[in-house]
Design a protein around this motif. Structure first.
Motif, PDB file in Angstrom:
ATOM      1  N   CYS A  45       6.383   5.514   3.012  1.00  0.00           N
ATOM      2  CA  CYS A  45       5.610   5.149   4.200  1.00  0.00           C
ATOM      3  C   CYS A  45       6.112   5.932   5.420  1.00  0.00           C
ATOM      4  O   CYS A  45       5.345   6.244   6.319  1.00  0.00           O
ATOM      5  CB  CYS A  45       5.732   3.657   4.478  1.00  0.00           C
ATOM      6  SG  CYS A  45       5.059   2.618   3.160  1.00  0.00           S
ATOM      7  N   MET A  55       4.417   3.319  -4.326  1.00  0.00           N
ATOM      8  CA  MET A  55       3.153   3.843  -3.806  1.00  0.00           C
ATOM      9  C   MET A  55       3.378   5.036  -2.865  1.00  0.00           C
ATOM     10  O   MET A  55       2.483   5.420  -2.121  1.00  0.00           O
ATOM     11  CB  MET A  55       2.403   2.737  -3.058  1.00  0.00           C
ATOM     12  CG  MET A  55       2.096   1.519  -3.935  1.00  0.00           C
ATOM     13  SD  MET A  55       1.097   1.942  -5.365  1.00  0.00           S
ATOM     14  CE  MET A  55      -0.469   2.354  -4.566  1.00  0.00           C
ATOM     15  N   PRO A  90       0.810  -1.217   0.000  1.00  0.00           N
ATOM     16  CA  PRO A  90       0.000   0.000   0.000  1.00  0.00           C
ATOM     17  C   PRO A  90       0.845   1.269   0.000  1.00  0.00           C
ATOM     18  O   PRO A  90       0.383   2.335  -0.381  1.00  0.00           O
ATOM     19  CB  PRO A  90      -0.819  -0.124   1.282  1.00  0.00           C
ATOM     20  CG  PRO A  90       0.034  -0.953   2.178  1.00  0.00           C
ATOM     21  CD  PRO A  90       0.752  -1.921   1.296  1.00  0.00           C
ATOM     22  N   CYS A  91       2.092   1.175   0.462  1.00  0.00           N
ATOM     23  CA  CYS A  91       2.990   2.324   0.452  1.00  0.00           C
ATOM     24  C   CYS A  91       4.405   1.810   0.266  1.00  0.00           C
ATOM     25  O   CYS A  91       4.686   0.627   0.463  1.00  0.00           O
ATOM     26  CB  CYS A  91       2.860   3.143   1.733  1.00  0.00           C
ATOM     27  SG  CYS A  91       3.377   2.257   3.231  1.00  0.00           S
TER      28      CYS A  91
END
Length: 624
Positions: A399, A396, A357-358
């Motif tokens: 983070c 992505m 996701p990141c």
């Protein structure tokens, strides 16, 4: 029962590796070795000497390379691959034997080329290697006779029934059979040139084996019968110099009718002597080589073959000039080929979503190799160099704050000895920075790591210095650098002569450079000659405004335009001083005032004063 090599029933004698019937392999010596020397200079390098009388000769390159084997006689006659001309594989006569030259041309083959010969040689031969790349190793092996071995040449040239080294030789029929076996076969078939010469000492021993089959007693000979030539054998060739032998039969002296040979004395039978026949040369023909492998494993490719004009004479096949084959249509040397239709890559799916996701993750897609029939086949059926990526990285966004690293560089900074590999290190958050930020910490990962590609000792290479500044501040110019040949040693290097590196590609020592466009610029010619040599003259030159492509332009700055005219030689004119020109009287000024300088007497007596006023007033002096 079996027949031994001595032609006796029940004999178990066989020919040993020395070619001796019933021998124990001790009458000859096997000489072998491997030539592994490291060579630096290109060209011919001697490998091994093959002595006279050598048999079972085998010279083989241990693996395929761009080098070539060469063979020549001690007298300097080239036999194979001489004078920088590479011969095609085949059979070549030299040194009294026939050599088979092999050079595998298959792309997938790793076998090197070779020379093979049965021998024996009748002179010393030298084997060379044409060195073009590192030596893969040359294996050589041959057999030489021992001190008490019957010479193969003596065996082949003695007369039938003649004693040999105190022993009775082989019968005439066996001798001729060996000669036939030694005859040369077609040079293009690649078959053996003959059998290893058989040496058979001790024929017809004093005692015979118990199981020997007794020979039939011939009829009693008398003078009523004698030997008569009844014809000749058929010529061995139809053209190009063959050989034939006379045929002798036993006949009745009176009626000349043929009778069994037992009626004549075998000791008086004439020895058939070889006679030349069909001496005219054979017609030239195109010798067609084998096709090379197709240049492509699938799809349309090319293949090649060698075409030579050849002619047979004296039982030898010779390469001749191509005009001798002009009566024949020349076969093609190239041809198209296609082993199969190429398969192709197909992308079956779109990219998947990123795996994280990141941060940095990966995404994939389905890539298959599909045949021309639409079937999925192994990846090897398609060109791997053209394979689309089926996996890639996806970013992505960061983070958190952390150090981000690239992979280490593939190449070491030094080709040999100690060097380093590098990588990029950044602290990444909402923006990219090379400075430690809060969250990354002060423990910055290293950006370099040591590497070593092995010792530099003995390595020869070109060394290039740095480029000089561009010769032009704008527009096209040139740069130079120095390129030298060196040999690296531990912690130092030696400068060598350039020819030591001649087999390596030399880096360029000059290149063009272009810093920036010049735009329009003022150009001018050289100054003309000054109009006067003294007391002020002027000189001129032509001034033009030109663009980068040397076309006339109006874009130059008028304030920077060079002058087109300037003064020159502004110094006073100084007359040449004559040391002999002097005033002989103190009152020469009176002569000048009275204008008496026009007279030769006064001009000489008051030379300095008269000359001075003449330079100020041209035309003042005259002759009266």
């Amino acid at each position: 029962q079996s027949i031994g090599c001595d032609d006796y029933l029940g004999s178990d004698k066989v020919i040993d590796k020395c070619g001796i019937c019933g021998g124990d392999n001790t009458a000859c010596k096997v000489v072998s070795g491997v030539f592994k020397h490291t060579l630096t200079n290109l060209g011919y390098h001697k490998i091994v000497e093959i002595p006279e009388g050598a048999t079972k000769i085998n010279i083989t390159e241990m693996s395929k390379s761009n080098n070539y084997l060469a063979l020549r006689s001690r007298s300097g006659r080239s036999i194979i691959n001489g004078n920088w001309a590479i011969d095609r594989p085949g059979r070549y006569e030299g040194g009294g034997t026939m050599f088979t030259y092999r050079r595998p041309n298959e792309i997938s083959s790793t076998a090197g080329e070779s020379f093979l010969a049965d021998g024996p040689t009748n002179e010393v031969l030298d084997v060379y290697m044409i060195h073009q790349q590192p030596n893969p190793g040359i294996h050589y092996e041959y057999i030489i006779p021992g001190d008490n071995v019957i010479s193969p040449q003596l065996l082949a040239h003695r007369r039938p029934g003649e004693p040999l080294n105190g022993q009775l030789g082989v019968p005439e029929s066996t001798s001729h059979e060996d000669e036939d076996l030694r005859g040369e076969t077609d040079i293009l078939t690649g078959q053996s040139a003959g059998t290893f010469p058989v040496i058979q000492p001790g024929r017809f021993p004093s005692h015979q084996p118990e199981n020997q089959v007794p020979a039939m007693q011939p009829p009693r000979q008398n003078r009523e019968y004698n030997w008569k030539q009844v014809g000749k054998t058929e010529c061995t060739t139809t053209c190009g110099k063959g050989s034939q032998y006379p045929i002798f039969h036993c006949v009745n002296r009176i009626t000349h009718e043929e009778v069994p040979e037992g009626y004549c004395d075998s000791n008086t039978k004439p020895i058939p002597e070889e006679e030349a026949c069909n001496l005219f040369p054979c017609p030239a023909f195109w010798d067609i080589g084998e096709w090379s492998e197709c240049s492509k494993t699938c799809g349309l490719g090319m293949q090649h073959r060698q075409i030579l004009c050849r002619q047979i004479y004296a039982n030898r096949t010779l390469t001749v000039q191509q005009y001798r084959c002009q009566h024949l249509e020349k076969p093609d040397t190239t041809s198209t080929c296609q082993l199969k239709i190429c398969s192709e890559w197909q992308i079956r799916t779109e990219w998947t979503s990123c795996s994280v996701p990141c941060g940095v993750g990966q995404r994939t897609r389905d890539v298959k190799c599909v045949s021309n029939l639409g079937d999925i086949v192994d990846d090897e059926e398609c060109n791997m160099k053209l394979r689309p990526n089926d996996i890639e990285n996806c970013d992505m966004g960061p983070c958190a704050k952390s150090w981000f690293l690239t992979e280490w560089s593939d190449r070491c900074s030094a080709e040999c000895g100690d060097g380093i590999r590098t990588r990029s290190v950044v602290c990444m958050t909402n923006h990219v920075s090379s400075l430690p930020l809060e969250g990354c910490g002060n423990n910055r990962p290293p950006e370099t790591t040591p590497c070593n590609n092995g010792p530099c000792a003995g390595r020869v290479e070109w060394f290039a210095g740095g480029w000089t500044q561009c010769s032009a501040e704008c527009g096209s110019g040139t740069q130079q650098r120095e390129v030298i040949c060196i040999r690296k040693t531990e912690g130092n290097f030696d400068v060598l002569d350039p020819y030591e590196c001649s087999y390596l590609e030399k880096p360029p020592n000059q290149q063009s450079c272009y810093l920036k466009p010049c735009g329009s610029k003022w150009f001018h010619t050289e100054w003309s000659t000054c109009s006067k040599s003294c007391e002020g003259g002027f000189r001129v030159r032509e001034v033009r405004c030109l663009s980068d492509d040397m076309a006339a332009s109006t874009q130059c700055d008028p304030q920077l335009k060079p002058e087109e005219k300037e003064p020159c030689n502004t110094q006073d004119c100084v007359p040449e001083i004559d040391e002999n020109c002097k005033d002989k009287y103190y009152n020469c000024n009176v002569v000048v005032q009275a204008r008496l300088c026009v007279y030769t007497y006064y001009k000489t007596a008051c030379c300095a004063s008269c000359t001075r006023v003449a330079n100020r007033q041209p035309g003042f002096l005259g002759r009266r």
